[in-house]
Design a protein around this motif. Structure first.
Motif, PDB file in Angstrom:
ATOM      1  N   LEU A  42       1.049  -1.098   0.054  1.00  0.00           N
ATOM      2  CA  LEU A  42      -0.147  -0.048  -0.232  1.00  0.00           C
ATOM      3  C   LEU A  42       0.989   1.836   0.196  1.00  0.00           C
ATOM      4  O   LEU A  42       1.623   1.422   0.586  1.00  0.00           O
ATOM      5  N   GLU A  59      -5.524   8.216   1.825  1.00  0.00           N
ATOM      6  CA  GLU A  59      -5.758   7.647   1.181  1.00  0.00           C
ATOM      7  C   GLU A  59      -4.829   6.135   0.970  1.00  0.00           C
ATOM      8  O   GLU A  59      -3.134   6.382   0.231  1.00  0.00           O
ATOM      9  N   ILE A  62      -2.529   0.753  -3.559  1.00  0.00           N
ATOM     10  CA  ILE A  62      -2.500  -0.029  -3.700  1.00  0.00           C
ATOM     11  C   ILE A  62      -1.193  -0.116  -4.770  1.00  0.00           C
ATOM     12  O   ILE A  62      -2.283  -0.092  -5.914  1.00  0.00           O
ATOM     13  N   ARG A  63      -0.104  -0.873  -4.744  1.00  0.00           N
ATOM     14  CA  ARG A  63       0.931  -0.925  -5.598  1.00  0.00           C
ATOM     15  C   ARG A  63       1.199  -2.335  -6.098  1.00  0.00           C
ATOM     16  O   ARG A  63       1.459  -2.866  -4.851  1.00  0.00           O
ATOM     17  N   SER A  73       0.240  -0.402 -12.289  1.00  0.00           N
ATOM     18  CA  SER A  73      -0.854   0.531 -11.736  1.00  0.00           C
ATOM     19  C   SER A  73      -2.178  -0.163 -11.310  1.00  0.00           C
ATOM     20  O   SER A  73      -2.143  -0.965 -12.014  1.00  0.00           O
ATOM     21  N   GLU A 150     -13.734   3.900   0.827  1.00  0.00           N
ATOM     22  CA  GLU A 150     -14.566   4.700  -0.383  1.00  0.00           C
ATOM     23  C   GLU A 150     -15.117   3.610  -1.320  1.00  0.00           C
ATOM     24  O   GLU A 150     -14.304   2.176  -1.102  1.00  0.00           O
ATOM     25  N   ASP A 181     -14.309   9.372  -6.714  1.00  0.00           N
ATOM     26  CA  ASP A 181     -15.369  10.219  -8.072  1.00  0.00           C
ATOM     27  C   ASP A 181     -16.220  10.742  -7.937  1.00  0.00           C
ATOM     28  O   ASP A 181     -17.571  10.838  -8.752  1.00  0.00           O
ATOM     29  N   LYS A 204     -11.013  14.270  -9.679  1.00  0.00           N
ATOM     30  CA  LYS A 204     -10.133  15.337 -10.632  1.00  0.00           C
ATOM     31  C   LYS A 204     -10.382  16.067 -11.914  1.00  0.00           C
ATOM     32  O   LYS A 204      -9.954  16.707 -11.395  1.00  0.00           O
ATOM     33  N   GLU A 240      -3.221  20.007  -7.982  1.00  0.00           N
ATOM     34  CA  GLU A 240      -2.035  20.017  -8.614  1.00  0.00           C
ATOM     35  C   GLU A 240      -1.150  21.589  -8.275  1.00  0.00           C
ATOM     36  O   GLU A 240      -0.512  21.391  -9.013  1.00  0.00           O
ATOM     37  N   PRO A 264       1.207   9.769  -4.026  1.00  0.00           N
ATOM     38  CA  PRO A 264       1.212   8.112  -2.764  1.00  0.00           C
ATOM     39  C   PRO A 264       2.676   7.926  -2.576  1.00  0.00           C
ATOM     40  O   PRO A 264       3.536   8.012  -3.662  1.00  0.00           O
TER      41      PRO A 264
END
Ligand code: C2E
Ligand code: MG
Ligand code: MG
Ligand code: MG
Length: 281
Positions: A42, A59, A62-63, A73, A150, A181, A204, A240, A264
């Motif tokens: 994570l 938040e 996961i990776r 991704s 979430e 979202d 976003k 950003e 992240p």
């Protein structure tokens, strides 16, 4: 286009389909191995309070640390994990890692709420480990209030009775609920309120345009105002730039998340960041 492919159009299409199927099979095989060998981690992305940019949440994302491909991704493997039920094992890994991190944070005296993404499949499946989460927390000395779950709009809108029961149970146990979202689907804020939602996360794609588009800014302002009237807090995603931060702050947005504050990062880096920030205060 079609003319260019000529008589080979059909064969070309077949070859492409076969390639896709093969790619999928390879990915699936890799994914099974990855779960068995624990190739996942994570990452944590800070979520700040807009007014002073202090880190109050994060938040968990996961990776897949793939031995050959590097970091993969989640957009590339979550859908496949969902289709093949691997998401359940992955979901347990996510929950357990988040618990471990919360234990570490508690020991260090950091009061941070952790958000985890829960797949709709985890809610709709007949057997779901979600039902045991609260019990597991007790055993680990954690409380549900430290978690934000979430979920996406789609889940809320077509919620089966089973999904509704699970959501209600989790919120009753004290888990906070965030709608991810937000704005990309069709959920009504009134319904969200009824489902005991705590946060909406403005997607976003709305935040992207606010510095250049009066419409996008107006949309964000309207979402924030309506959410507040219903007693919901707002997290804006994908901030950003300083301008975006400023505009959302002025619009009364409660929390912000995005590369402007931090990307992240692995658990260790996140803890270092919190330690540094605690010292500076
Ligand atoms: P999400 O839950 O909406 O997560 C936010 C995504 O936006 C993350 O992408 C994050 O890295 C990215 N992001 C945050 N701030 C910025 C920014 O300022 N600019 C840009 N360009 N991107 C930003 P990520 O980590 O690739 O995750 C993509 C999606 O995959 C997530 O969207 C979520 O739907 C899913 N996902 C990620 N981790 C998990 C997980 O642990 N479980 C489940 N079920 N889904 C996950
Ligand atoms: Mg999310
Ligand atoms: Mg609640
Ligand atoms: Mg999102």
């Amino acid at each position: 286009e079609a003319k260019q492919h000529g008589r080979n159009g059909f064969a070309f299409f077949n070859a492409q389909m076969r390639e896709q199927a093969e790619h999928r099979m390879t990915l699936l095989k890799d994914l099974r191995v990855a779960l068995a060998q624990q190739q996942f981690a994570l990452y944590y992305q800070p979520i700040v309070k807009m007014t002073d940019q202090s880190i109050v949440k994060a938040e968990a994302l996961i990776r897949w640390l793939h031995p050959d491909k590097g970091i993969v991704s989640p957009a590339l493997f979550i859908p496949l994990a969902e289709e093949t039920q691997l998401i359940h094992g992955m979901g347990e890994f996510i929950f357990n890692s988040a618990c471990e991190t919360l234990c570490t944070l508690n020991q260090l005296g950091h009061q941070v709420q952790l958000s985890i993404n829960v797949s709709p499949v985890q809610f709709t499946a007949k057997h779901s480990t979600l039902n045991n989460w609260h019990q597991q927390l007790n055993a680990k000395g954690l409380t549900a209030e430290q978690f934000v779950i979430e979920i996406t709009e789609g889940l809320m809108m077509n919620a089966l009775p089973r999904t509704q029961q699970r959501l209600a149970a989790l919120t009753k146990q004290g888990f906070a609920l965030a709608l991810d979202d937000f704005g990309t689907g069709y959920s009504s804020l009134a319904y969200l309120k009824q489902m005991d939602t705590d946060f909406i996360k403005i997607d976003k794609r709305f935040v992207d345009g606010i510095a250049n588009s009066a419409d996008d800014l107006a949309l964000c302002e309207a979402m924030i105002m309506m959410a507040h009237q219903l007693g919901l807090k707002v997290i804006a995603e994908g901030i950003e730039t300083a301008t975006q931060h400023q505009l959302l702050l002025q619009a009364g947005c409660d929390f912000g998340q995005g590369f402007y504050y931090a990307k992240p990062m692995p658990k260790d880096s996140f803890i270092k960041l919190l330690n540094k920030y605690l010292k500076e205060r």
